[in-house]
Design an enzyme around this catalytic site. Sequence first.
Site, PDB file in Angstrom:
ATOM      1  N   ASP A  96      -3.465   4.364  -2.036  1.00 45.15           N
ATOM      2  CA  ASP A  96      -4.443   4.815  -1.046  1.00 45.15           C
ATOM      3  C   ASP A  96      -4.450   6.340  -0.985  1.00 45.15           C
ATOM      4  O   ASP A  96      -3.852   6.939  -0.093  1.00 45.15           O
ATOM      5  CB  ASP A  96      -4.042   4.194   0.307  1.00 45.15           C
ATOM      6  CG  ASP A  96      -4.948   4.580   1.447  1.00 45.15           C
ATOM      7  OD1 ASP A  96      -6.085   5.014   1.210  1.00 45.15           O
ATOM      8  OD2 ASP A  96      -4.504   4.445   2.618  1.00 45.15           O
TER       9      ASP A  96
ATOM     10  N   THR B  98     -11.936   5.638  10.540  1.00 42.56           N
ATOM     11  CA  THR B  98     -12.003   5.052  11.894  1.00 42.56           C
ATOM     12  C   THR B  98     -11.625   6.083  12.962  1.00 42.56           C
ATOM     13  O   THR B  98     -11.870   5.863  14.144  1.00 42.56           O
ATOM     14  CB  THR B  98     -11.104   3.803  12.017  1.00 42.56           C
ATOM     15  OG1 THR B  98      -9.857   4.087  11.404  1.00 42.56           O
ATOM     16  CG2 THR B  98     -11.731   2.598  11.361  1.00 42.56           C
TER      17      THR B  98
ATOM     18  N   THR C 111     -13.440  15.969 -11.917  1.00 40.65           N
ATOM     19  CA  THR C 111     -12.031  15.952 -11.493  1.00 40.65           C
ATOM     20  C   THR C 111     -11.619  14.545 -11.076  1.00 40.65           C
ATOM     21  O   THR C 111     -10.523  14.079 -11.391  1.00 40.65           O
ATOM     22  CB  THR C 111     -11.843  16.943 -10.315  1.00 40.65           C
ATOM     23  OG1 THR C 111     -12.232  18.225 -10.782  1.00 40.65           O
ATOM     24  CG2 THR C 111     -10.422  16.981  -9.822  1.00 40.65           C
TER      25      THR C 111
ATOM     26  N   LYS D 186      -7.480   8.191  -1.433  1.00 35.74           N
ATOM     27  CA  LYS D 186      -8.787   8.622  -0.903  1.00 35.74           C
ATOM     28  C   LYS D 186      -9.312   9.873  -1.616  1.00 35.74           C
ATOM     29  O   LYS D 186      -9.554  10.908  -0.996  1.00 35.74           O
ATOM     30  CB  LYS D 186      -8.698   8.893   0.599  1.00 35.74           C
ATOM     31  CG  LYS D 186      -8.241   7.700   1.430  1.00 35.74           C
ATOM     32  CD  LYS D 186      -8.314   8.024   2.918  1.00 35.74           C
ATOM     33  CE  LYS D 186      -7.918   6.860   3.794  1.00 35.74           C
ATOM     34  NZ  LYS D 186      -6.479   6.572   3.839  1.00 35.74           N
TER      35      LYS D 186
ATOM     36  N   LYS E 255       0.856  -1.203   0.000  1.00 41.83           N
ATOM     37  CA  LYS E 255       0.000   0.000   0.000  1.00 41.83           C
ATOM     38  C   LYS E 255       0.883   1.241   0.000  1.00 41.83           C
ATOM     39  O   LYS E 255       1.764   1.383   0.856  1.00 41.83           O
ATOM     40  CB  LYS E 255      -0.907   0.027   1.235  1.00 41.83           C
ATOM     41  CG  LYS E 255      -1.781   1.286   1.274  1.00 41.83           C
ATOM     42  CD  LYS E 255      -2.829   1.203   2.363  1.00 41.83           C
ATOM     43  CE  LYS E 255      -2.396   1.786   3.683  1.00 41.83           C
ATOM     44  NZ  LYS E 255      -2.397   3.255   3.733  1.00 41.83           N
TER      45      LYS E 255
ATOM     46  N   ASP F  87     -13.648  14.781  -4.615  1.00 46.64           N
ATOM     47  CA  ASP F  87     -13.706  16.065  -5.332  1.00 46.64           C
ATOM     48  C   ASP F  87     -14.934  16.010  -6.249  1.00 46.64           C
ATOM     49  O   ASP F  87     -15.711  15.054  -6.172  1.00 46.64           O
ATOM     50  CB  ASP F  87     -12.406  16.272  -6.132  1.00 46.64           C
ATOM     51  CG  ASP F  87     -12.077  17.750  -6.336  1.00 46.64           C
ATOM     52  OD1 ASP F  87     -13.006  18.527  -6.630  1.00 46.64           O
ATOM     53  OD2 ASP F  87     -10.912  18.126  -6.204  1.00 46.64           O
ATOM     54  N   ILE F  88     -15.096  16.982  -7.124  1.00 38.88           N
ATOM     55  CA  ILE F  88     -16.253  16.936  -8.028  1.00 38.88           C
ATOM     56  C   ILE F  88     -16.061  15.758  -9.004  1.00 38.88           C
ATOM     57  O   ILE F  88     -14.929  15.370  -9.310  1.00 38.88           O
ATOM     58  CB  ILE F  88     -16.468  18.272  -8.782  1.00 38.88           C
ATOM     59  CG1 ILE F  88     -15.242  18.646  -9.611  1.00 38.88           C
ATOM     60  CG2 ILE F  88     -16.823  19.386  -7.812  1.00 38.88           C
ATOM     61  CD1 ILE F  88     -15.473  19.833 -10.530  1.00 38.88           C
TER      62      ILE F  88
ATOM     63  N   ARG G  53       2.842  -1.104  10.862  1.00 38.09           N
ATOM     64  CA  ARG G  53       3.929  -1.229  11.850  1.00 38.09           C
ATOM     65  C   ARG G  53       4.224  -2.635  12.358  1.00 38.09           C
ATOM     66  O   ARG G  53       5.395  -2.935  12.621  1.00 38.09           O
ATOM     67  CB  ARG G  53       3.665  -0.258  13.005  1.00 38.09           C
ATOM     68  CG  ARG G  53       3.895   1.192  12.573  1.00 38.09           C
ATOM     69  CD  ARG G  53       3.231   2.183  13.460  1.00 38.09           C
ATOM     70  NE  ARG G  53       1.772   2.129  13.312  1.00 38.09           N
ATOM     71  CZ  ARG G  53       0.926   2.898  13.975  1.00 38.09           C
ATOM     72  NH1 ARG G  53       1.380   3.775  14.839  1.00 38.09           N
ATOM     73  NH2 ARG G  53      -0.381   2.788  13.774  1.00 38.09           N
TER      74      ARG G  53
HETATM   75  O1  C5P Z   1       0.834   0.702  11.206  1.00 43.40           O
HETATM   76  P1  C5P Z   1      -0.603   0.265  11.053  1.00 43.40           P
HETATM   77  O2  C5P Z   1      -0.755  -1.248  10.899  1.00 43.40           O
HETATM   78  O3  C5P Z   1      -1.492   0.849  12.107  1.00 43.40           O
HETATM   79  O4  C5P Z   1      -1.016   0.887   9.649  1.00 43.40           O
HETATM   80  C1  C5P Z   1      -2.321   0.774   9.140  1.00 43.40           C
HETATM   81  C2  C5P Z   1      -2.406   1.467   7.811  1.00 43.40           C
HETATM   82  O5  C5P Z   1      -3.767   1.495   7.407  1.00 43.40           O
HETATM   83  C3  C5P Z   1      -1.921   2.915   7.793  1.00 43.40           C
HETATM   84  O6  C5P Z   1      -1.390   3.175   6.488  1.00 43.40           O
HETATM   85  C4  C5P Z   1      -3.178   3.708   8.032  1.00 43.40           C
HETATM   86  O7  C5P Z   1      -3.124   5.002   7.477  1.00 43.40           O
HETATM   87  C5  C5P Z   1      -4.188   2.855   7.278  1.00 43.40           C
HETATM   88  N1  C5P Z   1      -5.590   3.014   7.692  1.00 43.40           N
HETATM   89  C6  C5P Z   1      -6.031   2.794   8.979  1.00 43.40           C
HETATM   90  N2  C5P Z   1      -7.350   2.973   9.310  1.00 43.40           N
HETATM   91  C7  C5P Z   1      -8.223   3.344   8.367  1.00 43.40           C
HETATM   92  C8  C5P Z   1      -7.802   3.565   7.057  1.00 43.40           C
HETATM   93  C9  C5P Z   1      -6.461   3.385   6.752  1.00 43.40           C
HETATM   94  O8  C5P Z   1      -5.243   2.423   9.841  1.00 43.40           O
HETATM   95  N3  C5P Z   1      -9.485   3.470   8.675  1.00 43.40           N
END
Ligand code: C5P
Length: 233
Positions: A60, A120, A69, A62, A33, A65-66, A212
């Site tokens: 990713d 979230t 675009t 996200k 990603k 926009d209109i 992570r």
């Molecule tokens: O490090 P970690 O496992 O928490 O990373 C989760 C990834 O998923 C990050 O890139 C974070 O921005 C993304 N993400 C998230 N919750 C969401 C949408 C995307 O943790 N609702």
Amino acid sequence: MKDVIIACDFGSAQQALSFLERFGGCPRKPFVKIGMELYYGAGPDIVREIKARGHRIFLDLKLHDIPNTVRKTMQVLSALDVDMTNVHAAGTIEMMKAAREGLTREDGSRPLLIAVTQLTSTSEERMRSDLLIDATINEAITHYAACAREAGLDGVVCSPLEAAMIKERCGKEFLTVTPGIRFADAAADDQVRITTPARAREIGSDFIVVGRPITAADDPVAAYMRCVKDFIG
Ligand code: C5P
């Protein structure tokens, strides 16, 4: 179709590429990603480079926009040959349809297209006070997912704990791509609604997005393979 997607949340192309080089001897090529931080810092060349190394890519960004675009931007992303990308469902069904049209290539093929429902990080209180949405968070999430389905999208990004509820409303073929994954014996970091790879599999996630627990592990390849074993089997 089930797969583990590694969130390559690095600030520079060099960091991302040297991280991925560690997977040279890995029996599987990870699905990767690329988020806003890496894309805006390193530009589209990082997508081309990671793709050229044989990885599948979830871009990713996200979009919201209109419709015009979003349609044109999706044409650009489709030409980058990514495998999955996304928009905010809050942009409306019309915008999501435009995104799908823009992504679709002349031969009819296109990357998977999924929607963000409610982030979230948005609580029910904030949804009510800041966005003036007078529904429960679960009602909002399932409604946005249903709109994404109506627009012809392939699925949504959601918490693994919401996957079953979304499948019930939108059908089991509707994809759920779920971050918030942690091993049972590890720190939650800043994630709140989390679950393990094995539990995400039981609940019915199609793709787990793991950052992570893999990128910060002493042995990222072992951590990745542990996710694959627990999630895919
Ligand atoms: O490090 P970690 O496992 O928490 O990373 C989760 C990834 O998923 C990050 O890139 C974070 O921005 C993304 N993400 C998230 N919750 C969401 C949408 C995307 O943790 N609702």
